[in-house]
Design a protein around this motif. Structure first.
Motif, mmCIF file in Angstrom:
data_model
loop_
_atom_site.group_PDB
_atom_site.id
_atom_site.type_symbol
_atom_site.label_atom_id
_atom_site.label_comp_id
_atom_site.label_asym_id
_atom_site.label_seq_id
_atom_site.Cartn_x
_atom_site.Cartn_y
_atom_site.Cartn_z
ATOM 1 N N ALA A 103 0.837 -1.201 0.000
ATOM 2 C CA ALA A 103 0.000 0.000 0.000
ATOM 3 C C ALA A 103 0.874 1.254 0.000
ATOM 4 N N ALA A 104 1.984 1.235 0.733
ATOM 5 C CA ALA A 104 2.878 2.396 0.771
ATOM 6 C C ALA A 104 3.490 2.668 -0.602
ATOM 7 N N GLN A 105 3.848 1.619 -1.318
ATOM 8 C CA GLN A 105 4.418 1.800 -2.651
ATOM 9 C C GLN A 105 3.377 2.335 -3.622
ATOM 10 N N MET A 106 2.122 1.961 -3.431
ATOM 11 C CA MET A 106 1.060 2.420 -4.320
ATOM 12 C C MET A 106 0.669 3.870 -4.051
ATOM 13 N N MET A 107 1.173 4.450 -2.970
ATOM 14 C CA MET A 107 0.895 5.851 -2.688
ATOM 15 C C MET A 107 1.637 6.776 -3.644
ATOM 16 N N ILE A 108 2.705 6.295 -4.239
ATOM 17 C CA ILE A 108 3.539 7.111 -5.112
ATOM 18 C C ILE A 108 3.158 6.886 -6.564
ATOM 19 N N SER A 109 2.954 7.955 -7.278
ATOM 20 C CA SER A 109 2.646 7.889 -8.697
ATOM 21 C C SER A 109 3.784 7.198 -9.441
ATOM 22 N N PRO A 110 3.475 6.255 -10.323
ATOM 23 C CA PRO A 110 4.536 5.622 -11.113
ATOM 24 C C PRO A 110 5.350 6.652 -11.915
ATOM 25 N N MET A 111 4.690 7.673 -12.426
ATOM 26 C CA MET A 111 5.399 8.704 -13.192
ATOM 27 C C MET A 111 6.320 9.528 -12.283
ATOM 28 N N ALA A 112 5.847 9.843 -11.079
ATOM 29 C CA ALA A 112 6.689 10.581 -10.133
ATOM 30 C C ALA A 112 7.927 9.761 -9.800
ATOM 31 N N ARG A 113 7.747 8.467 -9.608
ATOM 32 C CA ARG A 113 8.880 7.585 -9.312
ATOM 33 C C ARG A 113 9.881 7.579 -10.468
ATOM 34 N N ILE A 114 9.384 7.549 -11.687
ATOM 35 C CA ILE A 114 10.271 7.556 -12.856
ATOM 36 C C ILE A 114 11.109 8.829 -12.887
ATOM 37 N N TYR A 115 10.470 9.975 -12.633
ATOM 38 C CA TYR A 115 11.229 11.235 -12.606
ATOM 39 C C TYR A 115 12.272 11.227 -11.502
ATOM 40 N N LEU A 116 11.889 10.799 -10.306
ATOM 41 C CA LEU A 116 12.804 10.841 -9.162
ATOM 42 C C LEU A 116 13.938 9.832 -9.281
ATOM 43 N N GLU A 117 13.695 8.708 -9.936
ATOM 44 C CA GLU A 117 14.766 7.722 -10.116
ATOM 45 C C GLU A 117 15.930 8.307 -10.904
ATOM 46 N N GLN A 118 15.647 9.261 -11.768
ATOM 47 C CA GLN A 118 16.692 9.867 -12.592
ATOM 48 C C GLN A 118 17.533 10.884 -11.823
ATOM 49 N N THR A 119 17.093 11.272 -10.633
ATOM 50 C CA THR A 119 17.804 12.299 -9.876
ATOM 51 C C THR A 119 18.886 11.751 -8.963
ATOM 52 N N GLY A 120 18.803 10.482 -8.607
ATOM 53 C CA GLY A 120 19.727 9.919 -7.632
ATOM 54 C C GLY A 120 19.308 10.202 -6.197
ATOM 55 N N LEU A 121 18.232 10.946 -6.010
ATOM 56 C CA LEU A 121 17.778 11.299 -4.663
ATOM 57 C C LEU A 121 17.115 10.140 -3.934
ATOM 58 N N MET A 122 16.760 9.093 -4.653
ATOM 59 C CA MET A 122 16.104 7.946 -4.026
ATOM 60 C C MET A 122 17.090 6.854 -3.642
ATOM 61 N N GLU A 123 18.355 7.050 -3.908
ATOM 62 C CA GLU A 123 19.364 6.048 -3.574
ATOM 63 C C GLU A 123 19.343 5.790 -2.075
ATOM 64 N N ARG A 124 19.426 4.544 -1.694
ATOM 65 C CA ARG A 124 19.361 4.183 -0.278
ATOM 66 C C ARG A 124 20.737 4.018 0.349
ATOM 67 N N GLY A 125 21.792 4.191 -0.428
ATOM 68 C CA GLY A 125 23.136 4.089 0.117
ATOM 69 C C GLY A 125 23.474 5.280 0.993
ATOM 70 N N THR A 126 24.609 5.227 1.606
ATOM 71 C CA THR A 126 25.074 6.327 2.432
ATOM 72 C C THR A 126 25.563 7.448 1.532
ATOM 73 N N PRO A 127 25.024 8.659 1.690
ATOM 74 C CA PRO A 127 25.455 9.759 0.835
ATOM 75 C C PRO A 127 26.881 10.192 1.146
ATOM 76 N N CYS A 128 27.509 10.734 0.161
ATOM 77 C CA CYS A 128 28.868 11.255 0.296
ATOM 78 C C CYS A 128 28.778 12.640 0.926
ATOM 79 N N PHE A 129 29.516 12.866 1.999
ATOM 80 C CA PHE A 129 29.423 14.150 2.686
ATOM 81 C C PHE A 129 30.566 15.101 2.348
ATOM 82 N N HIS A 130 31.374 14.759 1.363
ATOM 83 C CA HIS A 130 32.430 15.681 0.963
ATOM 84 C C HIS A 130 32.114 16.236 -0.409
ATOM 85 N N GLN A 131 32.690 17.381 -0.718
ATOM 86 C CA GLN A 131 32.473 18.007 -2.015
ATOM 87 C C GLN A 131 33.109 17.169 -3.102
ATOM 88 N N SER A 132 32.352 16.905 -4.125
ATOM 89 C CA SER A 132 32.847 16.145 -5.257
ATOM 90 C C SER A 132 32.306 16.778 -6.526
#
Length: 140
Positions: A103-132
């Motif tokens: 149900a939680a996954q169905m709360m998100i529009s499939p199109m919204a997910r497609i746009y956000l997947e291209q941003t890298g903002l949905m990555e679940r890894g540990t973000p890099c905290f140094h300037q790159s």
């Protein structure tokens, strides 16, 4: 903070089937869901701190989520009832989710997910905290 304005929405999808006075509620709910699935990375740095391409994709994702709300009903989506079956008399319509999404996954529009997947903002890894120079995660 909302990631989409009424004018930006109408530029993408035309006039929504909700009154303009109700649009801020839909836009805020869409932005809140986007914040949640992006682990609040946008909130930490601010949308304007991200590259323009990422900003544009986030705005399009918010617009897609508002459209999803208007198509499926904001109450049904936010309550996790999207895709549920119903019975009228002896007739039952099964709205079971054939894709196996929660149900939680169905709360998100499939199109919204497609746009956000291209941003890298949905990555679940540990973000890099140094300037790159090769990663906008350096600004977080």
């Amino acid at each position: 903070m909302t990631y989409i304005t009424y004018q930006q929405y109408t530029d993408l999808y035309g006039t929504p089937p909700i009154p303009e006075t109700e649009f801020p509620v839909y836009a805020q709910a869409a932005s809140d869901l986007i914040d949640s699935i992006t682990q609040y990375r946008i909130v930490e740095s601010g949308l304007s701190a991200l590259p323009s391409l990422i900003q544009n994709l986030v705005e399009k994702a918010a617009a897609a989520q508002v459209l999803y709300f208007t198509q499926n009903g904001i109450d049904a989506v936010l309550s996790g009832q999207t895709g549920q079956g119903f019975t009228v008399g002896k007739v039952h319509v099964d709205g079971r989710n054939q894709s196996g999404q929660t149900a939680a996954q169905m709360m998100i529009s499939p199109m919204a997910r497609i746009y956000l997947e291209q941003t890298g903002l949905m990555e679940r890894g540990t973000p890099c905290f140094h300037q790159s120079p090769n990663s906008f995660y350096g600004i977080l």
